[in-house]
Design a protein around this motif. Structure first.
Motif, PDB file in Angstrom:
ATOM      1  N   VAL A 261       0.866  -1.176   0.000  1.00 53.06           N
ATOM      2  CA  VAL A 261       0.000   0.000   0.000  1.00 53.06           C
ATOM      3  C   VAL A 261       0.904   1.227   0.000  1.00 53.06           C
ATOM      4  CG1 VAL A 261      -1.804   1.253   1.252  1.00 53.06           C
ATOM      5  CG2 VAL A 261      -1.779  -1.265   1.244  1.00 53.06           C
ATOM      6  N   LEU A 262       0.748   2.068  -1.022  1.00 57.07           N
ATOM      7  CA  LEU A 262       1.547   3.283  -1.134  1.00 57.07           C
ATOM      8  C   LEU A 262       0.667   4.489  -0.846  1.00 57.07           C
ATOM      9  CD1 LEU A 262       3.723   2.660  -4.315  1.00 57.07           C
ATOM     10  CD2 LEU A 262       4.430   2.567  -1.916  1.00 57.07           C
ATOM     11  N   CYS A 263       0.922   5.105   0.270  1.00 54.06           N
ATOM     12  CA  CYS A 263       0.204   6.313   0.673  1.00 54.06           C
ATOM     13  C   CYS A 263       0.831   7.500  -0.046  1.00 54.06           C
ATOM     14  CB  CYS A 263       0.322   6.480   2.178  1.00 54.06           C
ATOM     15  SG  CYS A 263      -0.269   8.053   2.783  1.00 54.06           S
ATOM     16  N   VAL A 264       0.009   8.257  -0.772  1.00 57.30           N
ATOM     17  CA  VAL A 264       0.481   9.485  -1.401  1.00 57.30           C
ATOM     18  C   VAL A 264       0.404  10.589  -0.348  1.00 57.30           C
ATOM     19  CG1 VAL A 264       0.149  11.157  -3.256  1.00 57.30           C
ATOM     20  CG2 VAL A 264      -0.318   8.725  -3.669  1.00 57.30           C
ATOM     21  N   MET A 265       1.554  11.020   0.113  1.00 60.95           N
ATOM     22  CA  MET A 265       1.609  12.043   1.156  1.00 60.95           C
ATOM     23  C   MET A 265       1.338  13.412   0.551  1.00 60.95           C
ATOM     24  SD  MET A 265       2.206  10.395   3.917  1.00 60.95           S
ATOM     25  CE  MET A 265       2.911  11.476   5.141  1.00 60.95           C
ATOM     26  N   VAL A 266       0.717  14.289   1.233  1.00 60.33           N
ATOM     27  CA  VAL A 266       0.263  14.203   2.592  1.00 60.33           C
ATOM     28  C   VAL A 266      -1.230  13.840   2.601  1.00 60.33           C
ATOM     29  CG1 VAL A 266      -0.118  15.571   4.706  1.00 60.33           C
ATOM     30  CG2 VAL A 266       1.960  15.880   3.430  1.00 60.33           C
ATOM     31  N   GLY A 267      -1.939  14.168   1.557  1.00 56.98           N
ATOM     32  CA  GLY A 267      -3.378  13.974   1.533  1.00 56.98           C
ATOM     33  C   GLY A 267      -3.825  12.540   1.704  1.00 56.98           C
ATOM     34  N   GLY A 268      -3.088  11.583   1.164  1.00 59.29           N
ATOM     35  CA  GLY A 268      -3.476  10.187   1.254  1.00 59.29           C
ATOM     36  C   GLY A 268      -3.292   9.575   2.632  1.00 59.29           C
ATOM     37  N   LEU A 269      -2.643  10.297   3.536  1.00 61.86           N
ATOM     38  CA  LEU A 269      -2.407   9.806   4.888  1.00 61.86           C
ATOM     39  C   LEU A 269      -3.714   9.453   5.590  1.00 61.86           C
ATOM     40  CD1 LEU A 269      -0.457   9.344   7.288  1.00 61.86           C
ATOM     41  CD2 LEU A 269      -0.727  11.771   7.818  1.00 61.86           C
ATOM     42  N   TYR A 270      -4.710  10.297   5.435  1.00 64.99           N
ATOM     43  CA  TYR A 270      -5.960  10.095   6.165  1.00 64.99           C
ATOM     44  C   TYR A 270      -6.729   8.904   5.618  1.00 64.99           C
ATOM     45  CZ  TYR A 270      -4.444  14.382   8.133  1.00 64.99           C
ATOM     46  OH  TYR A 270      -3.666  15.303   8.776  1.00 64.99           O
ATOM     47  N   ALA A 271      -6.830   8.778   4.305  1.00 67.06           N
ATOM     48  CA  ALA A 271      -7.503   7.623   3.715  1.00 67.06           C
ATOM     49  C   ALA A 271      -6.739   6.343   4.048  1.00 67.06           C
ATOM     50  CB  ALA A 271      -7.620   7.795   2.198  1.00 67.06           C
ATOM     51  N   SER A 272      -5.413   6.387   4.003  1.00 65.44           N
ATOM     52  CA  SER A 272      -4.622   5.205   4.325  1.00 65.44           C
ATOM     53  C   SER A 272      -4.875   4.742   5.756  1.00 65.44           C
ATOM     54  CB  SER A 272      -3.127   5.491   4.129  1.00 65.44           C
ATOM     55  OG  SER A 272      -2.838   5.760   2.779  1.00 65.44           O
ATOM     56  N   ALA A 273      -4.908   5.680   6.679  1.00 63.05           N
ATOM     57  CA  ALA A 273      -5.164   5.321   8.078  1.00 63.05           C
ATOM     58  C   ALA A 273      -6.559   4.720   8.242  1.00 63.05           C
ATOM     59  CB  ALA A 273      -5.013   6.547   8.976  1.00 63.05           C
ATOM     60  N   GLU A 274      -7.545   5.330   7.607  1.00 59.97           N
ATOM     61  CA  GLU A 274      -8.912   4.829   7.735  1.00 59.97           C
ATOM     62  C   GLU A 274      -9.074   3.450   7.107  1.00 59.97           C
ATOM     63  OE1 GLU A 274     -11.392   5.957   9.502  1.00 59.97           O
ATOM     64  OE2 GLU A 274     -10.301   7.734  10.162  1.00 59.97           O
ATOM     65  N   LEU A 275      -8.456   3.232   5.962  1.00 60.97           N
ATOM     66  CA  LEU A 275      -8.561   1.930   5.289  1.00 60.97           C
ATOM     67  C   LEU A 275      -7.827   0.841   6.048  1.00 60.97           C
ATOM     68  CD1 LEU A 275      -7.992   3.123   1.646  1.00 60.97           C
ATOM     69  CD2 LEU A 275     -10.128   2.223   2.573  1.00 60.97           C
TER      70      LEU A 275
END
Length: 191
Positions: free
Chosen positions: A49-63
């Motif tokens: 799973v590749l989190c696109v920082m910084v915006g993707g941090l929140y979706a990554s955490a929730e998923l």
């Protein structure tokens, strides 16, 4: 007592005048749905799973807190906005540290807008020959000026072409942490 920082005052004014488009409960249901759909595809693949920082941090955490299967987590950072309201040239700040060749990869980001950044990210990742490459965004903006190759395999919600923030999206680097999605008033957002 000192005067508040002008950026703080401005950010508070912007939030107070914003319009809620997706409530906290709706956003939670969106993450539940995205987690279920991605799980159905990736549960037995030990995905990266590749989190696109910084915006993707929140979706990554929730998923990731909703998944009950093993996965590896890494990040990348490429941006066009740098705290501004409109995008410029793509700037790479961090590339994944994991080897992608032969891996099943899921790229997680906050929003699919025009898609230039996402297309550049996917081209760079595809060059590393992953076994599969999927993309997920919390929301997609509905408009006709998307990059012709811009797409996401998993989309949480489609929203109007407004200036959005919350759920990882920011207003001048503020309000990413909102557990809802809001928009600038139509007369202020430039859309």
């Amino acid at each position: 007592m000192s005067a508040p920082d002008p950026r703080t005052a401005h950010a508070l004014e912007v939030l107070a005048s914003s319009e809620e488009l997706v409530s906290t409960d709706q956003l939670s249901a969106i993450y539940d749905d995205l987690a279920a759909r991605t799980s159905a595809v990736l549960h037995d693949k030990n995905p990266l799973v590749l989190c696109v920082m910084v915006g993707g941090l929140y979706a990554s955490a929730e998923l990731t807190k909703r998944w009950d299967f093993p996965f590896d987590l890494d990040y990348l950072q490429a941006t066009r906005y740098r705290g501004e309201l409109t995008g410029g040239e793509i700037a790479w700040k961090a590339t994944p540290s994991e080897v992608l060749q032969g891996r099943h990869v899921l790229v997680v980001d906050d929003v699919l807008d025009e898609g230039h950044t996402l297309v550049a990210i996917l081209e760079a990742l595809q060059n590393q020959q992953p076994a599969s490459l999927h993309t997920l965004v919390t929301c997609e903006k509905l408009h006709a000026h998307k990059h012709p190759q811009a797409h996401a395999d998993f989309i949480g919600i489609s929203l109007p072409d407004r200036y959005l923030f919350g759920a990882g999206m920011d207003y001048r680097n503020h309000w990413r942490q909102l557990d809802r999605i809001v928009a600038l008033p139509a007369q202020q957002d430039g859309h």
